[in-house]
Design an enzyme around this catalytic site. Structure first.
Site, PDB file in Angstrom:
ATOM      1  CE  LYS A 206      -4.192   2.158   3.230  1.00 15.64           C
ATOM      2  NZ  LYS A 206      -4.807   2.184   3.957  1.00 15.64           N
ATOM      3  CD  GLU A 212       8.725  -6.051   6.753  1.00 14.78           C
ATOM      4  OE1 GLU A 212       8.977  -4.934   7.153  1.00 14.78           O
ATOM      5  OE2 GLU A 212       9.296  -5.982   8.630  1.00 14.78           O
ATOM      6  N   GLY A 267      -5.026  -1.928   5.147  1.00 18.14           N
ATOM      7  CA  GLY A 267      -4.480  -2.896   4.465  1.00 18.14           C
ATOM      8  C   GLY A 267      -4.870  -4.787   5.220  1.00 18.14           C
ATOM      9  NE  ARG A 268      -6.989  -3.885  11.010  1.00 20.55           N
ATOM     10  CZ  ARG A 268      -6.497  -2.933  10.658  1.00 20.55           C
ATOM     11  NH1 ARG A 268      -4.686  -2.543  10.159  1.00 20.55           N
ATOM     12  NH2 ARG A 268      -6.440  -2.313  11.534  1.00 20.55           N
ATOM     13  CD  GLU A 353      -2.010  -4.863  11.429  1.00 22.38           C
ATOM     14  OE1 GLU A 353      -2.625  -4.347  10.214  1.00 22.38           O
ATOM     15  OE2 GLU A 353      -0.755  -4.794  11.757  1.00 22.38           O
ATOM     16  CG  HIS A 384      -4.706 -36.250  15.472  1.00 21.05           C
ATOM     17  ND1 HIS A 384      -4.873 -37.221  16.882  1.00 21.05           N
ATOM     18  CD2 HIS A 384      -5.838 -35.808  14.682  1.00 21.05           C
ATOM     19  CE1 HIS A 384      -5.789 -38.468  16.065  1.00 21.05           C
ATOM     20  NE2 HIS A 384      -6.334 -37.379  15.289  1.00 21.05           N
ATOM     21  CE  LYS A 504       5.789  -1.374   9.871  1.00 19.33           C
ATOM     22  NZ  LYS A 504       4.557  -0.589   9.181  1.00 19.33           N
TER      23      LYS A 504
END
Ligand code: F6P
Length: 542
Positions: A206, A212, A267-268, A353, A384, A504
């Protein structure tokens, strides 16, 4: 805004919760044997059974009372209308516009955004089809066979989840891979065995400034140009999805190959914006539109269904209920469908978030718990592994089971075996097994406590006919709006994410301290200083 705990509607719910905390689901079912047929709701293609929750009809009335006192319906209308309800960033919150039909009108600052949304969708469709058909070739004329999405957070989790969820509908001769982590191993493994001449990178960000993503994008360019040589090749092998045309151009991507979105898409909440380009390439424009239709159908349901039949409302309030009145700290999301294996990871960003906040819209520190921890794995694998704790541990963990009536891969009796486990698990969690029942089976006295299941563990079961693009859209929108409901009740801004900033900033400060050839002067706390020194020593030894 009246502080939440001072609202009469909250106090009423609190008093009511005291009566239900001491009631067992066995009693609730005994007192109301038909509750399993009544405490359910259906919308679009989703059926929700919420009868195995520690609630009564009275609880539902009190939920509605709290919603009314919190102005939920007005806040919902404000979101759909495009009001700037993300107050800390002064932004509208309009992911619902991403799936609005062409003829809809939704205005931000007096501008109808729907035509913009459809223009981008059309451009995406044209591009996606050119990749799928082989019409779009790489720089040396070979068709694109590999598509790698580079992005992180909302620019990765939605695309990965959707690709996995709809893999059945995907074009199988295209290899889809995803790089998110700045750990070089992520990139190295993603390109392993691939030919740059046949590889397309979608740089999804965005902001187009995320460390990253930009690091991986630069590494990708080096990797591609090592074989393609000419800088002009970038235009055939890199496209961008972003709101930041300036940075896209700076990177060297032709802005004609940029797919835009807008600051009113968080973003999410962006997997159905251009961030979904990789999904569209994988499943085709038609299936992508089917997914958007699913989102839209759930939006309309959330907007118009009465609260007592409103799925996102019910699910949101149940999360508030257990978090605030039963001390539950987590919610387990347990899909009984392998295609949904990344759904819990996707939901972690969406939920946490959004609602992992402790400051109210009024700037006050909350005096109640907000977002629980969402986690989960595909169901039978979890059985399990961690289900032991859900059944007999010391914590209350409400569970969402998700299953389908039909498998996309019918093989023998696999599907009935799979689904029998959903029904068995929710039954076992609710009703357990009493010491008397265990004894009656001839269990030795000393072993009885170990083999007893207390039960009274709540769960929802969400059923759909089969996994389709529409159903995926509905499921995601269901959780999006459930998160919205929770945020309104907790009086927080669900659409900012200031909590990710500090780390950050500190990382950027630390990078030169790790890379400096001479011993840097460190001004952190003694622990951070010592860790950095040790890392430098270990690194130089290696
Ligand atoms: O880490 C926080 C965050 O801002 C997320 O909200 C977002 O989805 C992610 O980073 C990626 O951001 P971008 O798409 O701008 O690279």
């Amino acid at each position: 805004m009246t502080p939440l705990k001072q609202m009469p509607a909250w106090k009423a719910l609190e008093a009511h919760a005291a009566t239900l905390r001491v009631k067992h689901l066995r009693e609730l079912f005994a007192e109301d044997p038909k509750r399993g047929e009544r405490f359910n709701a259906e919308a679009c293609g989703l059926f929700l059974d919420y009868s195995k929750h520690r609630i009564t009809e009275e609880t539902l009335k009190l939920f509605a009372g709290l919603a009314q006192a919190s102005g939920l319906e007005e806040r919902r209308a404000a979101m759909f209308r495009g009001d700037k309800i993300n107050i800390t960033e002064n932004r509208a919150v309009l992911h619902t516009a991403l799936r609005a039909p062409r003829e809809a009108v939704i205005e931000v600052d007096g501008h109808n955004v729907v035509p913009d949304v459809h223009a981008v969708l059309d451009k995406m469709a044209e591009f996606a089809e050119s990749i799928r058909s082989g019409a779009w070739t790489g720089y040396t004329g070979k068709p694109i066979r590999n598509v790698i999405n580079i992005g992180i957070g909302g620019s990765d989790l939605g695309p990965v989840m959707a690709y996995e969820a709809l893999r059945h509908y995907s074009q199988r001769d295209l290899t889809m891979r995803f790089v998110s982590n700045v750990d070089g191993s992520d990139f190295a493994e993603a390109v392993h065995g691939l030919d740059p001449e046949e590889t397309l990178f979608i740089v999804s960000s965005k902001t187009f400034t995320t460390l990253e993503t930009m690091t991986n994008a630069h590494t990708a360019r080096v990797w591609a140009l090592a074989k393609l040589k000419e800088h002009a090749a970038v235009a055939r092998h890199f496209v961008a999805v972003s709101t930041n045309a300036k940075e896209v151009a700076k990177f060297g991507i032709d802005t004609a190959n940029m797919f835009g979105f807008w600051d009113w898409v968080g973003g999410r909440y962006s997997m159905d914006a251009a961030i979904g380009l990789s999904s569209m390439i994988a499943i085709g424009a038609e299936n992508f539109r089917r997914m958007l239709n699913g989102f839209h159908a759930m939006d309309e349901h959330f907007r118009s269904a009465p609260l007592e039949r409103n799925l996102p409302f019910l699910m949101g309030m149940l999360t508030v209920w257990y978090t605030s009145f039963f001390g539950a700290e987590t919610v387990a999301v347990l899909p009984y469908d392998n295609y949904l294996k990344r759904f819990p990871a996707y939901l972690q960003q969406l939920t946490m978030e959004s609602n992992g906040k402790h400051i109210t819209l009024d700037g006050q520190h909350v005096d109640y718990q907000t977002c629980p921890i969402f986690w989960g794995e595909p169901g039978t694998n979890g059985q399990h592994s961690f289900y032991q704790l859900i059944h007999q541990g010391t914590r209350l963990i409400p569970c969402d089971f998700i299953g389908f009536a039909r498998s996309l891969n019918p093989l023998g009796n696999h599907h009935d075996l799979l689904m029998s486990n959903i029904f068995a698990q929710s039954e076992a969690l609710a009703f357990g097994k009493t010491p008397e029942q265990v004894k009656a089976e001839g269990t030795a006295d000393w072993l009885v406590p170990h083999r007893t299941f207390e039960g009274n563990r709540p769960s929802s079961v969400i059923l759909a006919e089969k996994m389709t693009p529409e159903i995926l859209g509905q499921l995601v929108a269901l959780y999006e709006h459930s998160v919205f409901v929770q945020g309104v009740i907790w009086q927080i801004d669900s659409f900012d994410q200031w909590g990710v900033e500090l780390g950050k900033v500190l990382a950027v400060r630390i990078i030169p301290e790790l890379e400096s050839p001479t011993e840097p002067e460190l001004r952190h706390d003694s622990s951070t200083n010592a860790l950095i020194r040790r890392y430098r020593r270990m690194k130089s030894r290696a």
